[in-house]
Design a protein around this motif. Structure first.
Motif, PDB file in Angstrom:
ATOM      1  N   SER A   1      63.886 -34.030  23.034  1.00 41.37           N
ATOM      2  CA  SER A   1      64.049 -34.083  21.593  1.00 41.37           C
ATOM      3  C   SER A   1      63.543 -32.790  20.945  1.00 41.37           C
ATOM      4  CB  SER A   1      63.364 -35.310  21.025  1.00 41.37           C
ATOM      5  OG  SER A   1      61.989 -35.292  21.293  1.00 41.37           O
ATOM      6  N   ARG A   2      62.489 -32.195  21.540  1.00 45.17           N
ATOM      7  CA  ARG A   2      61.998 -30.917  20.993  1.00 45.17           C
ATOM      8  C   ARG A   2      63.098 -29.871  21.007  1.00 45.17           C
ATOM      9  NH1 ARG A   2      57.521 -31.911  24.444  1.00 45.17           N
ATOM     10  NH2 ARG A   2      58.476 -30.464  25.870  1.00 45.17           N
ATOM     11  N   THR A   3      63.855 -29.847  22.081  1.00 42.72           N
ATOM     12  CA  THR A   3      64.931 -28.857  22.190  1.00 42.72           C
ATOM     13  C   THR A   3      65.992 -29.096  21.125  1.00 42.72           C
ATOM     14  OG1 THR A   3      64.542 -28.641  24.572  1.00 42.72           O
ATOM     15  CG2 THR A   3      66.667 -27.871  23.738  1.00 42.72           C
ATOM     16  N   LEU A   4      66.396 -30.338  20.948  1.00 35.90           N
ATOM     17  CA  LEU A   4      67.436 -30.640  19.958  1.00 35.90           C
ATOM     18  C   LEU A   4      67.001 -30.262  18.549  1.00 35.90           C
ATOM     19  CD1 LEU A   4      68.668 -34.093  21.289  1.00 35.90           C
ATOM     20  CD2 LEU A   4      69.800 -31.882  21.489  1.00 35.90           C
ATOM     21  N   VAL A   5      65.765 -30.569  18.208  1.00 41.55           N
ATOM     22  CA  VAL A   5      65.267 -30.228  16.873  1.00 41.55           C
ATOM     23  C   VAL A   5      65.204 -28.711  16.706  1.00 41.55           C
ATOM     24  CG1 VAL A   5      63.244 -30.328  15.361  1.00 41.55           C
ATOM     25  CG2 VAL A   5      64.021 -32.396  16.559  1.00 41.55           C
ATOM     26  N   THR A   6      64.693 -28.034  17.713  1.00 40.10           N
ATOM     27  CA  THR A   6      64.596 -26.571  17.653  1.00 40.10           C
ATOM     28  C   THR A   6      65.972 -25.938  17.490  1.00 40.10           C
ATOM     29  OG1 THR A   6      62.586 -26.576  19.007  1.00 40.10           O
ATOM     30  CG2 THR A   6      63.836 -24.511  18.909  1.00 40.10           C
ATOM     31  N   LEU A   7      66.925 -26.391  18.274  1.00 36.08           N
ATOM     32  CA  LEU A   7      68.269 -25.824  18.209  1.00 36.08           C
ATOM     33  C   LEU A   7      68.948 -26.115  16.873  1.00 36.08           C
ATOM     34  CD1 LEU A   7      69.556 -26.629  21.808  1.00 36.08           C
ATOM     35  CD2 LEU A   7      68.576 -24.490  20.971  1.00 36.08           C
ATOM     36  N   ALA A   8      68.713 -27.276  16.323  1.00 40.10           N
ATOM     37  CA  ALA A   8      69.329 -27.631  15.038  1.00 40.10           C
ATOM     38  C   ALA A   8      68.796 -26.768  13.900  1.00 40.10           C
ATOM     39  CB  ALA A   8      69.080 -29.106  14.736  1.00 40.10           C
ATOM     40  N   ARG A   9      67.560 -26.345  14.013  1.00 39.29           N
ATOM     41  CA  ARG A   9      66.921 -25.576  12.937  1.00 39.29           C
ATOM     42  C   ARG A   9      67.084 -24.070  13.055  1.00 39.29           C
ATOM     43  NH1 ARG A   9      61.183 -28.840  12.589  1.00 39.29           N
ATOM     44  NH2 ARG A   9      61.983 -30.628  11.432  1.00 39.29           N
ATOM     45  N   ASP A  10      67.528 -23.595  14.203  1.00 39.96           N
ATOM     46  CA  ASP A  10      67.567 -22.148  14.436  1.00 39.96           C
ATOM     47  C   ASP A  10      69.007 -21.643  14.460  1.00 39.96           C
ATOM     48  OD1 ASP A  10      67.460 -19.534  15.619  1.00 39.96           O
ATOM     49  OD2 ASP A  10      65.484 -20.044  16.416  1.00 39.96           O
ATOM     50  N   PRO A  11      69.381 -20.754  13.548  1.00 34.44           N
ATOM     51  CA  PRO A  11      70.753 -20.248  13.493  1.00 34.44           C
ATOM     52  C   PRO A  11      71.203 -19.536  14.777  1.00 34.44           C
ATOM     53  CG  PRO A  11      69.501 -19.511  11.574  1.00 34.44           C
ATOM     54  CD  PRO A  11      68.542 -20.221  12.488  1.00 34.44           C
ATOM     55  N   ARG A  12      70.265 -19.025  15.564  1.00 35.84           N
ATOM     56  CA  ARG A  12      70.644 -18.366  16.822  1.00 35.84           C
ATOM     57  C   ARG A  12      71.308 -19.337  17.793  1.00 35.84           C
ATOM     58  NH1 ARG A  12      65.091 -16.104  18.805  1.00 35.84           N
ATOM     59  NH2 ARG A  12      64.529 -18.162  18.022  1.00 35.84           N
ATOM     60  N   ALA A  13      71.047 -20.616  17.603  1.00 32.86           N
ATOM     61  CA  ALA A  13      71.567 -21.618  18.531  1.00 32.86           C
ATOM     62  C   ALA A  13      73.001 -22.020  18.235  1.00 32.86           C
ATOM     63  CB  ALA A  13      70.676 -22.861  18.483  1.00 32.86           C
ATOM     64  N   HIS A  14      73.457 -21.774  17.038  1.00 33.02           N
ATOM     65  CA  HIS A  14      74.758 -22.269  16.604  1.00 33.02           C
ATOM     66  C   HIS A  14      75.909 -21.598  17.353  1.00 33.02           C
ATOM     67  CE1 HIS A  14      72.775 -23.490  12.551  1.00 33.02           C
ATOM     68  NE2 HIS A  14      72.176 -24.001  13.594  1.00 33.02           N
ATOM     69  N   GLY A  15      76.891 -22.400  17.710  1.00 33.48           N
ATOM     70  CA  GLY A  15      78.105 -21.874  18.312  1.00 33.48           C
ATOM     71  C   GLY A  15      78.088 -21.710  19.812  1.00 33.48           C
ATOM     72  N   ARG A  16      77.078 -22.230  20.482  1.00 34.60           N
ATOM     73  CA  ARG A  16      77.043 -22.130  21.940  1.00 34.60           C
ATOM     74  C   ARG A  16      76.288 -23.299  22.538  1.00 34.60           C
ATOM     75  NH1 ARG A  16      74.110 -17.104  24.203  1.00 34.60           N
ATOM     76  NH2 ARG A  16      74.505 -18.314  26.062  1.00 34.60           N
ATOM     77  N   ALA A  17      76.437 -23.486  23.828  1.00 34.26           N
ATOM     78  CA  ALA A  17      75.741 -24.560  24.542  1.00 34.26           C
ATOM     79  C   ALA A  17      74.406 -24.043  25.079  1.00 34.26           C
ATOM     80  CB  ALA A  17      76.598 -25.061  25.693  1.00 34.26           C
ATOM     81  N   TRP A  18      73.409 -24.912  25.069  1.00 32.40           N
ATOM     82  CA  TRP A  18      72.080 -24.576  25.585  1.00 32.40           C
ATOM     83  C   TRP A  18      71.634 -25.679  26.537  1.00 32.40           C
ATOM     84  CZ3 TRP A  18      70.043 -19.935  24.183  1.00 32.40           C
ATOM     85  CH2 TRP A  18      70.593 -19.323  23.061  1.00 32.40           C
ATOM     86  N   TYR A  19      70.957 -25.293  27.609  1.00 25.79           N
ATOM     87  CA  TYR A  19      70.416 -26.280  28.539  1.00 25.79           C
ATOM     88  C   TYR A  19      68.983 -26.616  28.152  1.00 25.79           C
ATOM     89  CZ  TYR A  19      74.389 -25.172  31.502  1.00 25.79           C
ATOM     90  OH  TYR A  19      75.652 -24.985  31.985  1.00 25.79           O
ATOM     91  N   VAL A  20      68.668 -27.894  28.181  1.00 23.26           N
ATOM     92  CA  VAL A  20      67.310 -28.344  27.892  1.00 23.26           C
ATOM     93  C   VAL A  20      66.413 -27.880  29.038  1.00 23.26           C
ATOM     94  CG1 VAL A  20      65.843 -30.384  27.618  1.00 23.26           C
ATOM     95  CG2 VAL A  20      68.147 -30.351  26.617  1.00 23.26           C
TER      96      VAL A  20
END
Length: 115
Positions: A1-20
């Protein structure tokens, strides 16, 4: 859940897939043995289920159908590299021992609640 929250809040995460982030890989045998050890049970007898059996069960059992679709993950090493996620966002994986203990606590709480 930490990863999901971090990715949702950080514009660098948008538009790509990230592995937990996850701990070093272990076998199902190791995971099952450690779980049994922590709950004070003898090791489980694990067996491979033939692919045809799971696909046949999938005709009648929705969960079996879903498992049959991702069975390639169970027949060889299936490793995901979360290095980029860890380095970009400073996230670290949950320790495997902690994750197993929390799973046991959750299962015990659920079982107690159902009684």
């Amino acid at each position: 859940s930490r990863t999901l929250v971090t990715l949702a809040r950080d514009p660098r995460a948008h538009g790509r897939a990230w592995y937990v982030p996850s701990p070093a890989p272990v076998t199902i045998r190791h995971l099952a043995d450690r779980y049994c050890e922590l709950v004070g049970r003898p090791p489980l007898k694990l067996r491979k289920l033939p692919r045809l059996a799971m696909r046949t069960a999938g005709l009648f059992v929705p969960m079996a159908r879903e498992l049959a679709e991702v069975d390639y993950q169970f027949y060889g090493p299936y490793l995901l590299d979360s290095t980029l996620t860890r380095e970009t966002f400073g996230l670290v994986p949950t320790d495997l021992e902690q994750a197993i203990r929390e799973t046991i606590e959750s299962a015990e709480a659920t079982a107690a609640h159902r009684r």
